[in-house]
Write an enzyme that holds these catalytic residues in place. Sequence first.
Site, PDB file in Angstrom:
ATOM      1  N   GLY A   9     -10.885 -95.226  47.668  1.00  0.00           N
ATOM      2  CA  GLY A   9     -10.434 -94.825  48.989  1.00  0.00           C
ATOM      3  C   GLY A   9      -9.316 -93.799  48.917  1.00  0.00           C
ATOM      4  N   ARG A  11      -5.802 -92.247  48.772  1.00  0.00           N
ATOM      5  CA  ARG A  11      -4.546 -92.667  48.135  1.00  0.00           C
ATOM      6  C   ARG A  11      -4.697 -93.905  47.241  1.00  0.00           C
ATOM      7  NH1 ARG A  11      -2.577 -88.215  48.220  1.00  0.00           N
ATOM      8  NH2 ARG A  11      -1.615 -87.370  50.066  1.00  0.00           N
ATOM      9  N   SER A  15      -7.336 -89.690  41.703  1.00  0.00           N
ATOM     10  CA  SER A  15      -7.065 -88.382  41.089  1.00  0.00           C
ATOM     11  C   SER A  15      -6.184 -88.520  39.859  1.00  0.00           C
ATOM     12  CB  SER A  15      -6.408 -87.435  42.098  1.00  0.00           C
ATOM     13  OG  SER A  15      -7.330 -87.057  43.090  1.00  0.00           O
ATOM     14  N   ALA A  33     -11.003 -77.220  41.348  1.00  0.00           N
ATOM     15  CA  ALA A  33     -10.542 -77.668  42.671  1.00  0.00           C
ATOM     16  C   ALA A  33     -11.518 -77.216  43.743  1.00  0.00           C
ATOM     17  CB  ALA A  33      -9.158 -77.088  42.955  1.00  0.00           C
ATOM     18  N   ALA A  35     -10.787 -78.013  47.030  1.00  0.00           N
ATOM     19  CA  ALA A  35      -9.983 -77.921  48.254  1.00  0.00           C
ATOM     20  C   ALA A  35      -9.539 -76.491  48.503  1.00  0.00           C
ATOM     21  CB  ALA A  35      -8.755 -78.825  48.145  1.00  0.00           C
ATOM     22  N   HIS A  49      -0.290 -81.815  43.776  1.00  0.00           N
ATOM     23  CA  HIS A  49      -1.234 -82.078  42.684  1.00  0.00           C
ATOM     24  C   HIS A  49      -0.939 -81.164  41.496  1.00  0.00           C
ATOM     25  CE1 HIS A  49      -4.706 -84.755  43.927  1.00  0.00           C
ATOM     26  NE2 HIS A  49      -3.938 -84.769  45.008  1.00  0.00           N
ATOM     27  N   GLU A  61     -10.591 -72.481  41.312  1.00  0.00           N
ATOM     28  CA  GLU A  61     -10.743 -72.864  42.713  1.00  0.00           C
ATOM     29  C   GLU A  61     -12.171 -72.551  43.135  1.00  0.00           C
ATOM     30  OE1 GLU A  61      -7.682 -71.096  45.080  1.00  0.00           O
ATOM     31  OE2 GLU A  61      -6.096 -72.087  43.935  1.00  0.00           O
TER      32      GLU A  61
END
Length: 167
Positions: A9, A11, A15, A33, A35, A49, A61
């Site tokens: 889930g 948090r 990661s 990444a 994001a 991060h 990225e």
Amino acid sequence: MAIILITGGARSGKSLRAEVRTRAFPEQPVYIATAEALDEEMGERIAKHRARRGKDWIEREVPLDLVQALIETDGGGARLVDCLTLWLSNLLHAERNWSHEASLLADALARQRSPVIIVTNEVGFGIVPDNALARAFRDAAGILNQTIASVADEVEFVVAGLPMKLK
């Protein structure tokens, strides 16, 4: 070679767990990444991060072309893909066929020579969303996770920072 899927889930510590697993392999690790810093809050998350990981990572990225990034980085250090759920969101936003992309990813993972550690969110534990878009995303994420778990050598579920081996 190893394909490791780490789910949990928000948090949950997935990661951080993935970073530890990636660093355990020899050679310089690669962080892929998915994001994008589309707003200030996401920019702050990305910065946190990066600071936690330190400068010893090669960074890529890749909001959409994940398969190509895996092909291009294969043969070196372990790759950490963070995260599959954001990649799915990017695909949906770009109106790309996520199911086809998931199949391409599963096929590419089976051909990798270097380890790949993949982070994904488990989104199916909450209440049923009240709108069609959110339900479609939840369903797609579940199917995507099942697809990648089926080709993974290992699957871990992280809760409160504690990993549980599922496969």
